[in-house]
Scaffold this motif. Structure first.
Motif, PDB file in Angstrom:
ATOM      1  N   LEU A 125      -0.775  -9.987   0.388  1.00 26.40           N
ATOM      2  CA  LEU A 125      -1.543 -10.556   1.824  1.00 26.40           C
ATOM      3  C   LEU A 125      -2.546  -9.630   2.351  1.00 26.40           C
ATOM      4  O   LEU A 125      -1.981  -8.470   2.616  1.00 26.40           O
ATOM      5  CB  LEU A 125      -0.353 -11.226   2.602  1.00 26.40           C
ATOM      6  N   PRO A 126      -3.478 -10.170   2.931  1.00 27.86           N
ATOM      7  CA  PRO A 126      -4.333  -9.244   3.506  1.00 27.86           C
ATOM      8  C   PRO A 126      -4.051  -8.655   4.859  1.00 27.86           C
ATOM      9  O   PRO A 126      -3.136  -9.168   5.506  1.00 27.86           O
ATOM     10  CB  PRO A 126      -5.806 -10.144   3.669  1.00 27.86           C
ATOM     11  N   TRP A 127      -4.527  -7.507   5.110  1.00 26.35           N
ATOM     12  CA  TRP A 127      -4.345  -6.829   6.283  1.00 26.35           C
ATOM     13  C   TRP A 127      -4.935  -7.688   7.348  1.00 26.35           C
ATOM     14  O   TRP A 127      -5.935  -8.205   7.204  1.00 26.35           O
ATOM     15  CB  TRP A 127      -5.185  -5.448   6.338  1.00 26.35           C
ATOM     16  N   PRO A 128      -4.100  -7.605   8.642  1.00 27.76           N
ATOM     17  CA  PRO A 128      -4.559  -8.438   9.622  1.00 27.76           C
ATOM     18  C   PRO A 128      -5.881  -8.158  10.375  1.00 27.76           C
ATOM     19  O   PRO A 128      -6.102  -7.209  10.367  1.00 27.76           O
ATOM     20  CB  PRO A 128      -3.207  -8.478  10.662  1.00 27.76           C
TER      21      PRO A 128
ATOM     22  N   ARG B 119      -3.204   0.972   7.662  1.00 25.88           N
ATOM     23  CA  ARG B 119      -3.954   0.169   6.425  1.00 25.88           C
ATOM     24  C   ARG B 119      -4.220   0.928   5.193  1.00 25.88           C
ATOM     25  O   ARG B 119      -3.717   0.307   4.176  1.00 25.88           O
ATOM     26  CB  ARG B 119      -5.268  -0.511   6.990  1.00 25.88           C
ATOM     27  N   GLN B 120      -4.615   2.223   5.179  1.00 19.36           N
ATOM     28  CA  GLN B 120      -4.926   2.798   4.018  1.00 19.36           C
ATOM     29  C   GLN B 120      -3.616   2.958   3.119  1.00 19.36           C
ATOM     30  O   GLN B 120      -3.604   2.888   1.883  1.00 19.36           O
ATOM     31  CB  GLN B 120      -5.453   4.365   4.413  1.00 19.36           C
ATOM     32  N   VAL B 121      -2.525   3.153   3.756  1.00 23.15           N
ATOM     33  CA  VAL B 121      -1.143   3.382   3.100  1.00 23.15           C
ATOM     34  C   VAL B 121      -0.811   2.079   2.482  1.00 23.15           C
ATOM     35  O   VAL B 121      -0.471   1.953   1.320  1.00 23.15           O
ATOM     36  CB  VAL B 121       0.019   3.899   4.218  1.00 23.15           C
ATOM     37  N   TYR B 122      -1.024   0.918   3.362  1.00 24.18           N
ATOM     38  CA  TYR B 122      -0.544  -0.406   2.835  1.00 24.18           C
ATOM     39  C   TYR B 122      -1.509  -0.746   1.620  1.00 24.18           C
ATOM     40  O   TYR B 122      -0.904  -1.194   0.720  1.00 24.18           O
ATOM     41  CB  TYR B 122      -0.769  -1.375   3.651  1.00 24.18           C
ATOM     42  N   GLU B 123      -2.766  -0.377   1.567  1.00 25.64           N
ATOM     43  CA  GLU B 123      -3.645  -0.928   0.461  1.00 25.64           C
ATOM     44  C   GLU B 123      -3.405   0.051  -0.562  1.00 25.64           C
ATOM     45  O   GLU B 123      -3.439  -0.482  -1.857  1.00 25.64           O
ATOM     46  CB  GLU B 123      -5.185  -0.862   0.862  1.00 25.64           C
ATOM     47  N   ALA B 124      -3.056   1.377  -0.464  1.00 23.31           N
ATOM     48  CA  ALA B 124      -2.847   2.333  -1.860  1.00 23.31           C
ATOM     49  C   ALA B 124      -1.553   1.782  -2.399  1.00 23.31           C
ATOM     50  O   ALA B 124      -1.682   1.827  -3.374  1.00 23.31           O
ATOM     51  CB  ALA B 124      -2.636   3.665  -1.217  1.00 23.31           C
ATOM     52  N   LYS B 125      -0.649   1.422  -1.594  1.00 25.24           N
ATOM     53  CA  LYS B 125       0.774   0.781  -2.306  1.00 25.24           C
ATOM     54  C   LYS B 125       0.576  -0.459  -2.755  1.00 25.24           C
ATOM     55  O   LYS B 125       1.005  -0.463  -3.946  1.00 25.24           O
ATOM     56  CB  LYS B 125       1.903   0.526  -0.976  1.00 25.24           C
TER      57      LYS B 125
ATOM     58  N   GLU C 152      -2.080  -1.580  -4.233  1.00 28.52           N
ATOM     59  CA  GLU C 152      -2.783  -1.278  -5.476  1.00 28.52           C
ATOM     60  C   GLU C 152      -2.082  -0.809  -6.664  1.00 28.52           C
ATOM     61  O   GLU C 152      -2.084  -1.070  -7.928  1.00 28.52           O
ATOM     62  CB  GLU C 152      -4.317  -0.392  -5.353  1.00 28.52           C
ATOM     63  N   ARG C 153      -1.266   0.188  -6.264  1.00 26.13           N
ATOM     64  CA  ARG C 153      -0.208   0.753  -7.236  1.00 26.13           C
ATOM     65  C   ARG C 153       0.838  -0.288  -7.695  1.00 26.13           C
ATOM     66  O   ARG C 153       1.135  -0.400  -8.967  1.00 26.13           O
ATOM     67  CB  ARG C 153       0.423   1.862  -6.549  1.00 26.13           C
ATOM     68  N   TRP C 154       1.336  -0.907  -6.790  1.00 25.88           N
ATOM     69  CA  TRP C 154       2.354  -1.861  -7.052  1.00 25.88           C
ATOM     70  C   TRP C 154       1.523  -3.199  -7.737  1.00 25.88           C
ATOM     71  O   TRP C 154       2.517  -3.811  -8.930  1.00 25.88           O
ATOM     72  CB  TRP C 154       3.041  -2.560  -5.760  1.00 25.88           C
ATOM     73  N   LEU C 155       0.414  -3.521  -7.740  1.00 27.39           N
ATOM     74  CA  LEU C 155      -0.109  -4.747  -8.528  1.00 27.39           C
ATOM     75  C   LEU C 155      -0.160  -4.010  -9.927  1.00 27.39           C
ATOM     76  O   LEU C 155      -0.181  -4.884 -10.970  1.00 27.39           O
ATOM     77  CB  LEU C 155      -1.421  -4.848  -8.000  1.00 27.39           C
ATOM     78  N   GLN C 156      -0.452  -3.009 -10.182  1.00 26.75           N
ATOM     79  CA  GLN C 156      -0.518  -2.460 -11.590  1.00 26.75           C
ATOM     80  C   GLN C 156       0.866  -2.609 -12.566  1.00 26.75           C
ATOM     81  O   GLN C 156       0.997  -2.760 -13.402  1.00 26.75           O
ATOM     82  CB  GLN C 156      -0.845  -0.853 -11.552  1.00 26.75           C
ATOM     83  N   GLN C 157       2.082  -2.356 -11.763  1.00 26.71           N
ATOM     84  CA  GLN C 157       3.215  -2.751 -12.035  1.00 26.71           C
ATOM     85  C   GLN C 157       3.633  -3.871 -12.370  1.00 26.71           C
ATOM     86  O   GLN C 157       4.488  -4.421 -12.990  1.00 26.71           O
ATOM     87  CB  GLN C 157       4.395  -1.601 -11.181  1.00 26.71           C
ATOM     88  N   TRP C 158       3.313  -4.762 -11.136  1.00 29.94           N
ATOM     89  CA  TRP C 158       3.735  -6.168 -10.932  1.00 29.94           C
ATOM     90  C   TRP C 158       2.450  -7.241 -10.774  1.00 29.94           C
ATOM     91  O   TRP C 158       2.118  -7.305  -9.671  1.00 29.94           O
ATOM     92  CB  TRP C 158       4.776  -6.473 -10.017  1.00 29.94           C
TER      93      TRP C 158
END
Length: 54
Positions: free
Chosen positions: A51-54, A31-37, A39-45
């Motif tokens: 979609l939320p973590w299950p 989960r931590q890796v997914y959420e960090a990516k 957040e970073r990708w939302l800044q770019q796009w």
């Protein structure tokens, strides 16, 4: 391919790619890796749908 053509393997389709949807896959990353990516990708796009973590 050798002649310059592309071969794409997309067993689950390409709709998420073209629709700019980020979908979690708990098998590939915690989960931590997914959420960090995400957040970073939302800044770019900013139009990315995360979609939320299950």
């Amino acid at each position: 391919e050798a002649d310059g053509r592309w071969r794409i393997y997309a067993p689950h389709g390409l709709s998420d790619v073209f629709g700019m949807v980020l979908r979690p896959n708990p098998v590939l990353a915690p989960r931590q890796v997914y959420e960090a990516k995400a957040e970073r990708w939302l800044q770019q796009w900013p139009e990315l749908t995360v979609l939320p973590w299950p």
